[in-house]
Design a protein around this motif. Structure first.
Motif, mmCIF file in Angstrom:
data_model
loop_
_atom_site.group_PDB
_atom_site.id
_atom_site.type_symbol
_atom_site.label_atom_id
_atom_site.label_comp_id
_atom_site.label_asym_id
_atom_site.label_seq_id
_atom_site.Cartn_x
_atom_site.Cartn_y
_atom_site.Cartn_z
ATOM 1 N N TYR A 35 23.181 -0.313 -46.286
ATOM 2 C CA TYR A 35 22.275 0.832 -46.396
ATOM 3 C C TYR A 35 22.255 1.371 -47.830
ATOM 4 C CZ TYR A 35 20.341 5.489 -45.713
ATOM 5 O OH TYR A 35 19.580 6.623 -45.815
ATOM 6 N N PHE A 36 23.415 1.370 -48.488
ATOM 7 C CA PHE A 36 23.484 1.864 -49.867
ATOM 8 C C PHE A 36 22.611 1.013 -50.786
ATOM 9 C CE2 PHE A 36 25.347 1.648 -54.111
ATOM 10 C CZ PHE A 36 25.410 2.982 -54.457
ATOM 11 N N GLN A 80 25.943 -11.718 -39.897
ATOM 12 C CA GLN A 80 24.694 -10.960 -39.748
ATOM 13 C C GLN A 80 24.511 -9.969 -40.896
ATOM 14 O OE1 GLN A 80 22.471 -11.974 -37.329
ATOM 15 N NE2 GLN A 80 24.110 -13.512 -37.195
ATOM 16 N N LEU A 81 25.601 -9.406 -41.383
ATOM 17 C CA LEU A 81 25.508 -8.581 -42.584
ATOM 18 C C LEU A 81 25.077 -9.429 -43.778
ATOM 19 C CD1 LEU A 81 28.745 -6.493 -42.053
ATOM 20 C CD2 LEU A 81 26.427 -5.569 -42.061
ATOM 21 N N GLY A 82 25.483 -10.702 -43.777
ATOM 22 C CA GLY A 82 25.008 -11.611 -44.811
ATOM 23 C C GLY A 82 23.503 -11.779 -44.778
ATOM 24 N N TYR A 83 22.927 -11.806 -43.570
ATOM 25 C CA TYR A 83 21.467 -11.837 -43.471
ATOM 26 C C TYR A 83 20.852 -10.604 -44.132
ATOM 27 C CZ TYR A 83 20.597 -15.825 -40.362
ATOM 28 O OH TYR A 83 20.456 -17.080 -39.840
ATOM 29 N N MET A 84 21.457 -9.457 -43.883
ATOM 30 C CA MET A 84 20.914 -8.221 -44.457
ATOM 31 C C MET A 84 20.998 -8.231 -45.978
ATOM 32 S SD MET A 84 22.694 -5.616 -41.731
ATOM 33 C CE MET A 84 22.986 -6.212 -40.066
ATOM 34 N N THR A 85 22.152 -8.626 -46.522
ATOM 35 C CA THR A 85 22.260 -8.688 -47.984
ATOM 36 C C THR A 85 21.351 -9.780 -48.540
ATOM 37 O OG1 THR A 85 24.221 -10.101 -47.742
ATOM 38 C CG2 THR A 85 24.592 -7.755 -48.048
ATOM 39 N N ALA A 125 18.651 -9.387 -51.370
ATOM 40 C CA ALA A 125 18.652 -10.264 -52.542
ATOM 41 C C ALA A 125 17.258 -10.779 -52.869
ATOM 42 C CB ALA A 125 19.599 -11.441 -52.315
ATOM 43 N N VAL A 126 16.374 -10.791 -51.877
ATOM 44 C CA VAL A 126 14.988 -11.174 -52.146
ATOM 45 C C VAL A 126 14.092 -9.944 -52.185
ATOM 46 C CG1 VAL A 126 15.251 -13.497 -51.221
ATOM 47 C CG2 VAL A 126 14.586 -11.643 -49.682
ATOM 48 N N ALA A 127 14.725 -8.780 -52.423
ATOM 49 C CA ALA A 127 14.014 -7.525 -52.710
ATOM 50 C C ALA A 127 13.173 -7.032 -51.544
ATOM 51 C CB ALA A 127 13.144 -7.673 -53.967
ATOM 52 N N ASP A 128 13.658 -7.222 -50.320
ATOM 53 C CA ASP A 128 12.933 -6.720 -49.161
ATOM 54 C C ASP A 128 13.874 -5.844 -48.340
ATOM 55 O OD1 ASP A 128 11.466 -6.260 -46.831
ATOM 56 O OD2 ASP A 128 10.457 -8.200 -46.964
ATOM 57 N N ARG A 129 13.890 -4.563 -48.658
ATOM 58 C CA ARG A 129 14.794 -3.667 -47.942
ATOM 59 C C ARG A 129 14.287 -3.369 -46.537
ATOM 60 N NH1 ARG A 129 14.491 2.574 -49.875
ATOM 61 N NH2 ARG A 129 12.267 2.951 -49.573
ATOM 62 N N GLY A 130 12.980 -3.527 -46.311
ATOM 63 C CA GLY A 130 12.455 -3.332 -44.967
ATOM 64 C C GLY A 130 13.038 -4.340 -43.993
ATOM 65 N N ALA A 131 13.088 -5.609 -44.396
ATOM 66 C CA ALA A 131 13.670 -6.644 -43.537
ATOM 67 C C ALA A 131 15.156 -6.398 -43.321
ATOM 68 C CB ALA A 131 13.440 -8.021 -44.155
ATOM 69 N N ALA A 132 15.844 -5.948 -44.381
ATOM 70 C CA ALA A 132 17.280 -5.698 -44.270
ATOM 71 C C ALA A 132 17.566 -4.582 -43.275
ATOM 72 C CB ALA A 132 17.860 -5.346 -45.640
ATOM 73 N N SER A 152 15.375 -8.991 -29.485
ATOM 74 C CA SER A 152 15.172 -8.238 -30.724
ATOM 75 C C SER A 152 15.644 -8.992 -31.953
ATOM 76 C CB SER A 152 15.899 -6.891 -30.622
ATOM 77 O OG SER A 152 17.294 -7.084 -30.465
ATOM 78 N N GLY A 153 16.742 -9.757 -31.829
ATOM 79 C CA GLY A 153 17.252 -10.473 -32.993
ATOM 80 C C GLY A 153 16.271 -11.469 -33.554
ATOM 81 N N PHE A 154 15.379 -12.003 -32.729
ATOM 82 C CA PHE A 154 14.385 -12.960 -33.217
ATOM 83 C C PHE A 154 13.471 -12.306 -34.252
ATOM 84 C CE2 PHE A 154 9.858 -14.052 -32.721
ATOM 85 C CZ PHE A 154 9.858 -15.315 -33.311
ATOM 86 N N PHE A 155 12.961 -11.134 -33.954
ATOM 87 C CA PHE A 155 11.999 -10.482 -34.837
ATOM 88 C C PHE A 155 12.657 -10.045 -36.145
ATOM 89 C CE2 PHE A 155 10.402 -9.943 -30.530
ATOM 90 C CZ PHE A 155 9.082 -10.348 -30.665
ATOM 91 N N SER A 156 13.856 -9.458 -36.051
ATOM 92 C CA SER A 156 14.496 -8.966 -37.275
ATOM 93 C C SER A 156 15.010 -10.112 -38.136
ATOM 94 C CB SER A 156 15.641 -8.015 -36.913
ATOM 95 O OG SER A 156 16.608 -8.658 -36.107
#
Length: 664
Positions: A260-261, A311-316, A320-327, A391-395
């Motif tokens: 989140y930070f 899964q946190l790796g997916y978020m980071t 890393a590809v500059a998409d905080r919405g997806a994260a 839900s995990g499929f969409f995110s």
């Protein structure tokens, strides 16, 4: 009541509940459970109201100066945008579910009052991080979560595993927090303020003097708090704490704070292409390594712990590809199904009456014993494996789609190589995730281990929470991409065809291959169990789990050495299995590189202190002690002796005076 006032009450109510719980826990135990549940539930309701009023529109900002500092001001500031509003709802709903669940899970635990108060304080700290508009105030919540995790992971402090795990969690996260603090000070120095809005304004105007160094310092703190490589090793060991604590840490607090930070301060990281590349590599290594480790674990909670890291790796990776919405989308989706997974695992442990049956190779016929956990965990595992329409499929698809967008050259902040890194690592991790999710389901609910004694049905509160969390695990993703695009910077969350097909295809392949390997190993395996599970002591879930962690530690080792012949992991991983089972020896490497040198240095310092410094100290005291002994001998208490000495001294002085006069 204004939205600002409501937002202030959201973190304040759990804090007041924690304070009241600590004060009244001994004197009025009947109030402990209401004080644990009601303030957190009220905070959830208020968080929903704040989110509804915010509506994904313009960010809400409010501030008041905390105290005059004479230099960089520290302010009590709120900054609530769509991300903050949604994450606060996630934190509050998971915390409420954990508190309700804990009333049944730890109903006879003698330390429940302090436990419940710490969970409330933990929740308050995370909500402070989410809503704070000032980085120094955010740091307060950041550090409070660290100390709360120390106490909660070490809740069963009688066991050496819990004590070691709590200390490890505290030290590893603090290792990252030191450079994190330096990075915050560097940001404030360049911007002249700790306010997030002013810092982002400084970044937009190119006012950061050393963007790469600052971003890497901040990234160290994020790696520690969010358990990313190489500071992830504390999280699997933290499973020694109560299972509801694991659900809270993994789903909505602590590890979510780092992701989140970065999402909140993403422009700081985007100002350095090198930092974005480092973030991409860190995400890729974390995703693949943790998925392989999860596939090799036998303890169900450690599987879920490594799953969280991945899964946190997916978020980071999305960041890393500059998409905080997806994260943040994956953060929200993951929070629901990961909380469900841990709480369902807690039902399994509670049903067995001991934590020793967290070893999946020893489970048998659990789907009939815990039907609520069976069906809800199935939903959560399908969400984890990213199978549509869960839900995990969409995110997860939004993360892969963001990486594919970068690969196509549609961004200026991230190198195309970073996009390829995240995309390929994400697809491989999707394959492995489906594999270990399928393996967990097969071993837990269709395993051939030893059947444990039946401890009866679980409390209604525990089972009810599972079904509540099953709803967002099933439906959140499908609703979010239709109803919430304005909350995610206006980004279209509709799944893309290419990444949807690729992601779903590799996930199905991982599940099918694992099922085939399980059928193959089952057909060849001797149906005789590895050995009878040790008799499980009766009693409440809290004390039983605490005792089992200590008394069955050797049993886990036995399972690792003599694995279930029906476990497909060894067939799938081959010679890599023994390395993945111990986390690729990172703990051993850290012990050799850091722990042993520190201990050797401490031994040297102790030797120098005792044998050198203390020798001089003792020597410095010897002469005065000898002189004192001599003077003490002269003090006899006999008046005649004193008069004789006086006369002798007078004679000596007279003779000396005569000699001096004669010589003159």
């Amino acid at each position: 009541m204004s939205t600002t006032t409501l937002a202030v009450l959201v973190p304040l109510l759990p804090f007041l509940g924690a304070a009241a719980g600590l004060l009244l826990g001994r004197t009025a135990p009947g109030f402990v459970r209401p004080l644990a549940v009601v303030p957190t539930l009220a905070a959830f309701v208020l968080a929903v109201v704040v989110a509804a009023r915010q509506g994904g529109g313009r960010a809400l900002d409010a501030t008041t100066e905390l105290t005059p500092t004479g230099s960089v001001p520290i302010e009590l500031a709120l900054h609530i945008d769509g991300f903050a509003a949604l994450v606060a709802v996630l934190v509050a709903v998971v915390a409420t579910c954990v508190q309700i669940y804990s009333t049944g899970y730890l109903r006879d635990d003698p330390r429940y009052p302090s436990y419940a108060a710490l969970v409330s304080l933990f929740t308050s700290a995370m909500l402070l991080v989410v809503y704070s508009g000032d980085l120094m105030v955010l740091l307060v919540g950041w550090e409070i979560m660290g100390i709360c995790s120390y106490f909660l992971v070490g809740h069963y402090w009688e066991t050496p595993e819990a004590r070691a795990a709590s200390l490890k969690a505290f030290l590893v996260t603090k290792l990252g927090d030191v450079p994190f603090l330096i990075g915050l000070l560097a940001l404030a120095t360049d911007a002249g303020s700790f306010r997030i809005t002013k810092i982002l304004g400084t970044v937009a105007s190119g006012g950061l003097d050393h963007p790469t160094l600052t971003a890497l310092l901040l990234l160290a703190g994020v790696a520690g708090k969010s358990a990313q490589f190489p500071l992830h090793t504390w999280l699997p060991d933290a499973m020694a704490g109560p299972t509801p604590v694991s659900a809270l840490i993994h789903a909505a607090t602590m590890v979510a704070a780092g992701v989140y930070f970065i999402a909140r301060l993403l422009p700081v990281f985007e100002s350095s292409r090198a930092a974005m590349a480092v973030l991409a590599v860190m995400a890729a290594v974390t995703m693949i390594g943790s998925a392989l480790a999860a596939l090799a674990q036998d303890d169900i909670k450690r599987v879920l712990a490594y799953s969280t890291i991945g899964q946190l790796g997916y978020m980071t990776g999305a960041l890393a590809v500059a998409d905080r919405g997806a994260a943040v989308f994956h953060l929200l989706s993951h929070g629901a199904f990961k909380a469900l997974l841990f709480l369902a695992a807690g039902v399994i442990i509670h049903a067995a009456g001991t934590n020793s049956l967290a070893a999946m190779s020893r489970m048998r016929n659990l789907r009939h014993r815990v039907p609520d956990a069976y069906w809800t965990m199935t939903v959560a595992l399908l969400a984890l494996a990213a199978i549509p329409p869960f839900s995990g499929f969409f995110s997860k698809e939004s993360v892969l789609g963001a990486a594919e967008h970068v690969v196509g050259g549609h961004t200026e902040h991230t190198p195309a190589a970073a996009g390829w890194t995240v995309l390929l690592a994400g697809l491989l991790t999707a394959l492995l995730t489906a594999a270990y999710a399928t393996r967990l389901w097969l071993l837990a609910f269709r395993g051939h281990g030893t059947e444990a004694p039946d401890h009866g049905r679980q409390p209604v509160a525990m089972n009810a929470v599972l079904w509540v969390l099953a709803i967002p695990s099933l439906a959140f993703g499908g609703l979010a991409f239709r109803l919430l695009p304005d909350w995610f910077d206006g980004r279209d969350l509709t799944p893309a065809l290419t990444t949807s097909v690729l992601g779903t295809g590799v996930a199905l392949a991982g599940g099918i291959v694992t099922y085939g390997a399980w059928r193959h190993t089952t057909a060849r395996a001797d149906r005789v169990p590895l050995g009878a599970v040790a008799a499980h002591p009766e009693g409440d879930a809290g004390s039983v789990e605490a005792e089992a962690i200590a008394s069955h530690r050797s049993a886990y080792g036995d399972v690792a050495q003599a694995p279930d012949p029906a476990d497909p992991a060894r067939l799938l991983l081959g010679p890599l299995h023994r390395h993945a089972a111990v986390g690729f020896h990172l703990d051993a490497a850290y012990t050799a590189l850091f722990v042993r040198p520190v201990r050797a240095g401490a031994s040297l310092v102790r030797f120098l202190d005792r044998e050198v410094v203390e020798t001089y100290v003792r020597g410095a005291g010897t002469l005065p002690r000898l002189l004192g002994a001599a003077v003490r001998r002269a003090q006899t208490g006999n008046v005649q002796t004193y008069v004789s000495a006086l006369l002798a001294g007078t004679v000596v002085l007279a003779v000396a005076a005569v000699l001096v006069a004669t010589g003159a």
